[in-house]
Every structure is written in structure tokens, then in C-alpha cells.
Design a protein around this motif. Structure first.
Motif, PDB file in Angstrom:
ATOM      1  N   LYS A   7      41.147  40.794  40.186  1.00 21.80           N
ATOM      2  CA  LYS A   7      42.489  40.470  40.663  1.00 21.80           C
ATOM      3  C   LYS A   7      42.968  39.148  40.090  1.00 21.80           C
ATOM      4  N   GLU A   8      42.081  38.448  39.485  1.00 24.24           N
ATOM      5  CA  GLU A   8      42.456  37.161  38.923  1.00 24.24           C
ATOM      6  C   GLU A   8      43.438  37.357  37.791  1.00 24.24           C
ATOM      7  N   SER A   9      44.615  36.844  37.968  1.00 24.08           N
ATOM      8  CA  SER A   9      45.639  37.057  36.961  1.00 24.08           C
ATOM      9  C   SER A   9      45.257  36.445  35.624  1.00 24.08           C
ATOM     10  N   ALA A  10      44.603  35.328  35.662  1.00 23.57           N
ATOM     11  CA  ALA A  10      44.235  34.689  34.400  1.00 23.57           C
ATOM     12  C   ALA A  10      43.334  35.601  33.586  1.00 23.57           C
ATOM     13  N   ALA A  11      42.392  36.211  34.237  1.00 18.27           N
ATOM     14  CA  ALA A  11      41.480  37.118  33.535  1.00 18.27           C
ATOM     15  C   ALA A  11      42.195  38.390  33.124  1.00 18.27           C
TER      16      ALA A  11
END
Length: 376
Positions: free
Chosen positions: A262-266
Motif C-alpha cells: 500500500k505504500e505509495s512510494a513503492a
DNA sequence: TTACCTTTGAAGTTA
DNA sequence: TAACTTCAAAGGTAA
């Protein structure tokens, strides 16, 4: 990236379309830097992405057409034929469906290309909170016809603000009559409405009173310094989304589901790599959408400039950023230095992301490697 | 509560 | 004019 169209051109999308193919040189340059295995790498990338993406026809089309690098620069190719014109709008985008539902878009407007008909354009992403009238402001092909738009879409200029007024629902042609109650049930037309930026009743409204996705209440984003009263009242009009942003909005949920991240950066790193793996035709869809976004935006807010939003966000701390970038460069997979697993390289998150999200690499790699290719 | 992270592209600013 | 900077989205994280 160079602008090939003179500034101020009527067709705001032209640069995009040209750029989409101009990248060719860049790709080739990058490829040259990767050494003789470039062709294999591209092929592998293609297959890897096909495993992680839907095994849909768009990719098959890309294969049919050959690698994008084989397409002559500046040419549009569809179904094996060289086109004199850029391909038409290739997808049925969510807001087109809503236009249809609302009555602005007749079924005949829903353009498609045979080879891309099965391309599932993301189902509309539901906003958690949305003003029921929001879907009323969206795009129509008619809206972008050169010259004056059709009467029912011609933006009436608000004498007070000088900003065109979007058509009232009652002014829309009744292709698909919709009861007032049903309007609120319509899903998001342009998923640009984030729950965080839903305008309160008295702020962030378009002068017409209908909120547009690009309008954000000034309460949400206040300048650190005390804004003047005029600035305070001025709604925050967001920039139109570019092609990649549209692609991200469309594909994010898919990647999240695939990677359980869910990490947007990833997620964004993965999306960035997938973006580069898209065929020209697939990218062209989003460049076209972005072009229309900008065109509609400029029609709705003719006086708006990206400058208006400059300095509205707090800037990064340059020293910290530079330090971080310097640190990230160590051991990073640079384009000229692909790691031994170069086949997976384009799908690998950067070291900075891996530090923050250790599970990213493993998950992405596992999902990216097709059966029987583990040895690569 | 809010900046940061991370991506690409458009557009603005600076030198 | 080239190079650099900012902002669009997203949502978890950290300060």
C-alpha cells in the motif's frame, strides 16, 4: 524533453503525441548503454510485464506490432498499419461512461479500437466522499472540437469571474435521462477527487457552485504566510493530471492488489517501471487523455496558470534531499550498470525504497518472474 | 497534523 | 535556451 510544438498552439496535445514517439531515441540510447543484451532484455521485460499485468490484448498488440523501438519515429501504428493520423481515443474512460450515463455522451461517442477493445480501463475508482454533482463536470469529445463547442456544452462565461460555467444538468441532451437521485449514485468520473480534498459546502467551489476535481478548498492548502483576503477566497485549482498520473490512478489498485503493498512510494516505483514497459500505443492512450485534461482545464479556467500553485506546497528541504539522493546513488541500479539479474532490473524497486520497505523487492521479483524463468 | 517518499510529465523559473 | 524547480496522485510513515 523538448517541446516540438510552438508555444500557444491550439492543440495542446500535440506535444504529447510527438513526445510519445520522440522518446524513442531516449529508449534506444538507454538500450545502447545496457549492452548487447538489450533486445533480450526488452523481450524479457515485455514478458515480465505481461505476467504482472493482465494478459490482455494491448500487450499482445504491442508484440504483434513489434517492439516500440522498431516503429519509425513520428509514425503511428495500429494493427500493423502505419497511420497518417495519431490513433483516436483508444479507451472508454470512466468519465465517458458517466457522460453517457448523464446524457452528454451518446453511445456513438464511445470510441474504441479493435485491437484495444479488450483493454480494461479501470473501473471507476470510487471516492469515499464526493459531491453528488461532481460527475457533472467532465469531458466530452465534443468539448474539444476545434472552434466553438456545441451549444449544450458551450461554457457560459460568468460575468463576475470570467470563468466559463459548466453546463447545468438540465442543459444536457437527454440521451440517458437520469433522475436527480441517481446522480449521487454515479461513481467517480475523474478519480481525481481525493477524500482529502473534498470541498466543503462553501469553499472550493467552481464559480458555478459546482465543484470541479481540480478545485480544492483553500482551507486545505494554506500558505504558510498570511494570504491576502483575495488569495484566501481564491479556490485552489489543481494542475491537470499528466499522462503518467492518469496511468497511476488507473493502475494503482491493480498493483496494490498484486503486490499487497500500500505504500505509495513503492507502488509508484513499480508503476514507473511499468510505464516504461508500455507500448507506444498504450502510452498514447494516456497522453491523449492528458491532452484532453489540459484542454478542458484551460477551457474551465482560462486564466489559471500553473504559477498560481507555485509555492503553495511546502518545499522540500534541499539539503536533506540532496543528501538522500547522494546516499541513494550508492549501490543503486543505474541504467548503465544493470545488476546481474538485469531481466528483473526494470521492475526492481530502488535501494531507497527497499530500505524503507524491505518486502518490496522480494514480492515484486516473485511476481515478476514467469514460471520457468527463475534461472534468469 | 503534516511533510516526506516515489514516480513521470507539464509548466514555470532561473541563469 | 538549457537546466532546474514545482506540482499534480496516493497513502503509509515519521517527525
Amino acid at each position: 524533453m523538448p517541446q516540438l510544438e510552438p508555444a500557444g498552439g491550439d492543440d495542446l496535445g500535440a506535444p504529447d503525441e510527438l513526445i510519445a514517439f520522440q522518446d524513442e531515441g531516449e529508449e534506444q540510447d538507454k538500450g545502447a548503454g545496457r549492452g548487447s543484451a538489450h533486445g533480450d532484455l526488452d523481450e524479457l521485460k515485455s514478458s515480465l510485464v505481461s505476467e504482472t499485468e493482465n494478459r490482455g490484448q494491448p500487450l499482445a498488440l504491442a508484440r504483434t506490432l513489434g517492439k516500440s523501438s522498431q516503429i519509425p519515429q513520428g509514425r503511428w501504428v495500429s494493427q500493423g498499419k502505419t497511420l497518417l493520423q495519431p490513433p483516436v481515443m483508444l479507451i472508454q474512460c470512466p468519465w465517458q461512461r458517466i457522460w453517457g450515463t448523464l446524457g452528454v455522451f451518446s453511445p456513438s461517442h464511445e470510441l474504441s479500437l479493435t485491437a484495444l477493445q479488450s483493454n480494461k480501463v479501470p473501473v471507476v475508482q470510487h471516492a469515499h466522499h464526493m459531491h453528488p454533482l461532481t460527475p457533472l463536470i467532465t469531458y466530452s469529445n465534443d468539448h474539444f472540437s476545434p472552434g466553438s463547442p456545441p451549444g449544450h456544452l458551450s461554457p457560459e462565461i460568468d460575468p463576475k469571474t470570467g470563468i466559463p460555467r459548466p453546463p447545468h444538468p438540465s442543459e444536457l441532451p437527454p440521451y440517458y435521462p437520469l433522475s436527480p437521485g441517481a446522480v449521487g449514485q454515479i461513481p467517480l468520473m475523474s478519480s481525481r477527487f481525493s477524500p482529502h480534498v473534498v470541498p466543503p459546502p462553501t469553499h472550493g467551489l467552481h464559480p458555478s457552485g459546482i465543484p470541479h476535481p481540480t478545485i480544492v478548498s483553500p482551507i486545505v492548502k494554506q500558505e504558510p504566510t498570511q494570504p491576502s483576503k483575495e488569495e484566501e477566497k481564491k479556490p485552489h485549482i489543481k494542475k491537470p493530471l499528466n499522462a503518467f498520473m492518469l496511468y497511476m490512478k488507473e493502475m494503482r489498485a491493480k498493483v496494490v492488489a498484486e503486490c499487497t503493498l500500500k505504500e505509495s512510494a513503492a507502488i509508484n516505483q513499480i508503476l514507473g517501471r511499468r510505464w516504461h514497459s508500455l507500448s507506444r500505443e498504450e502510452q498514447a492512450k494516456y497522453y491523449e487523455l492528458a491532452r484532453k485534461e489540459r484542454q478542458l482545464h484551460s477551457q474551465l479556467y482560462p486564466t489559471w496558470s500553473a504559477r498560481d500553485n507555485y509555492g503553495k506546497k511546502k518545499k522540500r528541504k534541499r539539503e536533506k534531499l540532496a543528501q538522500q539522493q547522494s546516499h541513494d546513488t550508492e549501490g543503486e541500479y543505474l541504467p548503465c550498470q544493470p545488476p546481474p539479474c538485469s531481466g528483473l532490473w526494470s521492475l526492481m524497486p530502488s535501494s531507497s525504497v527497499l530500505r524503507r520497505f524491505p518486502g518490496v523487492q522480494e514480492q515484486e521479483a516473485l511476481r515478476a518472474v514467469p514460471a520457468g524463468r527463475e534461472a534468469l
